[in-house]
Every structure is written in C-alpha cells, then in structure tokens.
Design an enzyme around this catalytic site. Sequence first.
Site, PDB file in Angstrom:
ATOM      1  N   ARG A 168      10.734   0.828   5.536  1.00  0.00           N
ATOM      2  CA  ARG A 168       9.843  -0.233   5.061  1.00  0.00           C
ATOM      3  C   ARG A 168      10.092  -1.502   5.887  1.00  0.00           C
ATOM      4  O   ARG A 168       9.153  -2.216   6.253  1.00  0.00           O
ATOM      5  CB  ARG A 168      10.106  -0.533   3.573  1.00  0.00           C
ATOM      6  N   GLN A 226       3.959   1.192   2.116  1.00  0.00           N
ATOM      7  CA  GLN A 226       4.776   2.349   1.758  1.00  0.00           C
ATOM      8  C   GLN A 226       4.341   3.582   2.551  1.00  0.00           C
ATOM      9  O   GLN A 226       5.176   4.260   3.157  1.00  0.00           O
ATOM     10  CB  GLN A 226       4.638   2.622   0.248  1.00  0.00           C
ATOM     11  N   CYS A 248       8.869   7.117  -3.079  1.00  0.00           N
ATOM     12  CA  CYS A 248       8.790   5.709  -2.651  1.00  0.00           C
ATOM     13  C   CYS A 248       9.893   4.865  -3.281  1.00  0.00           C
ATOM     14  O   CYS A 248      10.222   3.803  -2.760  1.00  0.00           O
ATOM     15  CB  CYS A 248       7.422   5.144  -2.994  1.00  0.00           C
ATOM     16  N   ASP A 258       6.253  10.445  -7.229  1.00  0.00           N
ATOM     17  CA  ASP A 258       6.383   9.034  -7.613  1.00  0.00           C
ATOM     18  C   ASP A 258       6.567   9.006  -9.131  1.00  0.00           C
ATOM     19  O   ASP A 258       6.379  10.030  -9.810  1.00  0.00           O
ATOM     20  CB  ASP A 258       5.103   8.284  -7.195  1.00  0.00           C
ATOM     21  N   HIS A 289      -0.904   1.244  -1.899  1.00  0.00           N
ATOM     22  CA  HIS A 289       0.418   0.774  -1.459  1.00  0.00           C
ATOM     23  C   HIS A 289       0.553   1.115   0.036  1.00  0.00           C
ATOM     24  O   HIS A 289       1.311   2.006   0.423  1.00  0.00           O
ATOM     25  CB  HIS A 289       1.509   1.453  -2.293  1.00  0.00           C
ATOM     26  N   ARG A 298       1.742  -8.807  -4.011  1.00  0.00           N
ATOM     27  CA  ARG A 298       1.852  -7.629  -4.883  1.00  0.00           C
ATOM     28  C   ARG A 298       1.244  -8.016  -6.223  1.00  0.00           C
ATOM     29  O   ARG A 298       1.718  -8.950  -6.876  1.00  0.00           O
ATOM     30  CB  ARG A 298       3.318  -7.219  -5.058  1.00  0.00           C
TER      31      ARG A 298
END
Length: 307
Positions: free
Chosen positions: A291, A131, A263, A223, A128, A101
Amino acid sequence: MLEDFISIHDLTLYEFSQVLDLTQEIKTHPQRFRNKLNRKILAMIFQKPSLRTRMTFEVGMLQLGGEAVYLGPSDIQMGTRESIHDVGQNLERWIDGVMIRTFDHQDVLDLAESSAIPVINGLTDLLHPCQAMADFFTLKEKRIDLTNLKLAYLGDGNNVCHSLLLAAAKTGTRIAVATPPGYEPKEEILKIVEQDGKETGSTFTLTHDPEEAVQEAAAVYTDVWASMGQEEEKEERAKIFTPFQVNKTLMAKAKPDAFFMHCLPAHRGEEVTAEVINSSQSVVFDQAENRLHVQKAIMLLLMRKKS
Ligand code: CP
Ligand code: NVA
C-alpha cells in the site's frame, strides 16, 4: 493525464501499468524519490477508522519530502458543518492534494468536482482502488502472470471486491466471485467490468459456490463480512457468510500453494481461519506493505506535475 485517483476504471491501460512500474521503481530505489514531493502537503480526510491507509499515506508523504495533515470525522464534519463544495474550495487554496475515506462514493466525486487539486479515494462504500492496485502489484511481484491468473474472491460483493474486479478487467485476469445470494457485486460495477474487460480479454464469473470459485485459482482473496458502517448487521451476516470462510479444506481445492490474500483488518475465525492467514501461503502483510509503495507512485503521478 490523470487528475484524480477515484476509480481504477478511470485509468487507461497505460496508466494502470505506469502505476505498477513506478511502484516497482520506488520500492527498489526509495532514496531516488525522497525529495520528489518536497514541501507538498496532503490533507487526509477520514470519516471512517484506518490503520493501513492512514499510516501509508502519511508515511508516504514524509518519505517523498512532503507532509500530511489528518482531518478526522469530528474536525471538519463534512456535509453538516460545511458543504463538500466549500471544503474543496478551501483546501485547494492551501495544499496540493487530498486523500479521502468516506461512506458515500458521490461525496468523493463531489469533492473532486469542487476542487482543482488531485483527490485520491482512500475507500468508499463502493470502491477501494488503492487496495486493489497494491494487491495486483503484490501478485506481479510474486511473479504471477496477471494475464494468466485466476483470482478467487469469496465473501461480500463489497468495495474491495468491486475494485478487484475493475483491476482484473485492466490486466486480463480471470476472476471468480463467490458470494451468498443477495450479496453479489453491484450491477453498475459489473457492467463497467464487462466493458473494460473486452479490451484485455478479462472474464469474470459469479457463483454462490465457494468451492467452484477456488478451483484452479492461484490466489484466494477474502474480506470482512461486515464492512465499516455495517456493524449492526454483523451477527446476521456471520450466519449467512459462514460457508464462505476460507479454511484449510477450501484452500486445498485451489491450486497447490495458492496465495491467500486479505486487505486487512482480518477477523480470524470468521472470514478466514488463523491457520490459513498465518500460513506460508498468506501474503497479507506484503499487501499491506505495498500500500505504501503503490500510493507513493499514485501521489507522485498526481502531485508532481504541479511542481
Ligand atoms: N486495508 C485497509 O484499507 O486498511 P485500513 O482500513 O486499516 O486503512
Ligand atoms: N470492506 C472493508 C474494507 C476495509 C479495508 C470495509 O469497507 O470496511
């Protein structure tokens, strides 16, 4: 055969469904997979904070019989203490996979280039992908026909938005993105989405009108307005993004019982009201749970073949 998991665009349509199908199998029968990555080791490089990504990769490895090693920003100081190339060359001598990340998407591509072991993108400023895979799995699990779905995304045309667009292009989903002017998804991503969408019949629309985007939507996604790394823009963005807040009035303009998706982490009272995220329409914790299952599938597909 997939060697890294960096962008959903890299997956063939077969591989995309393979991830979702394996996820279902793992979620239904976790015990069948408990030794599938026996003694394999995943390094987790985090240049940004995380709850879900950190937990689900580490727990996922443990549940598959392997282990995960956390490397925080001050541990390796990638790119300053040591070049990305050398980090990649070292890691491949010891372990079986890397999750990273970070900020600059190019760093993930460079790491993958410099290392023979699989590299998994756990979020960059651009994408991402884990996700979005979990999100599409969640919708499928809710018995939504992905080819017949209209998904509305409201807010910043950011990493999560980009990966949702790329996933929609793989499934034939119709996606409407509503952003303030100047915060649209990147042109380079939209070009790929347009290209990929031709194969599945997926279409996307961009608008600055949140009400237009949510019309007929079976799922409404948002988001945070300021992503990690944009903290200093937080106040300015709060003013610009206010009309894009997902609240009860806006949800009422989508399909009846449309799902609310996020998310996480969420900021109640900013991009979404507490009333909406806490309502029965909200599936945010299903997304978070998934996830784990989806990343176990991704790690198995990438790391099992070397056993
Ligand atoms: N959704 C997500 O990636 O959460 P974290 O930032 O907590 O990992
Ligand atoms: N867009 C957000 C997603 C967090 C999971 C960020 O990059 O901070």
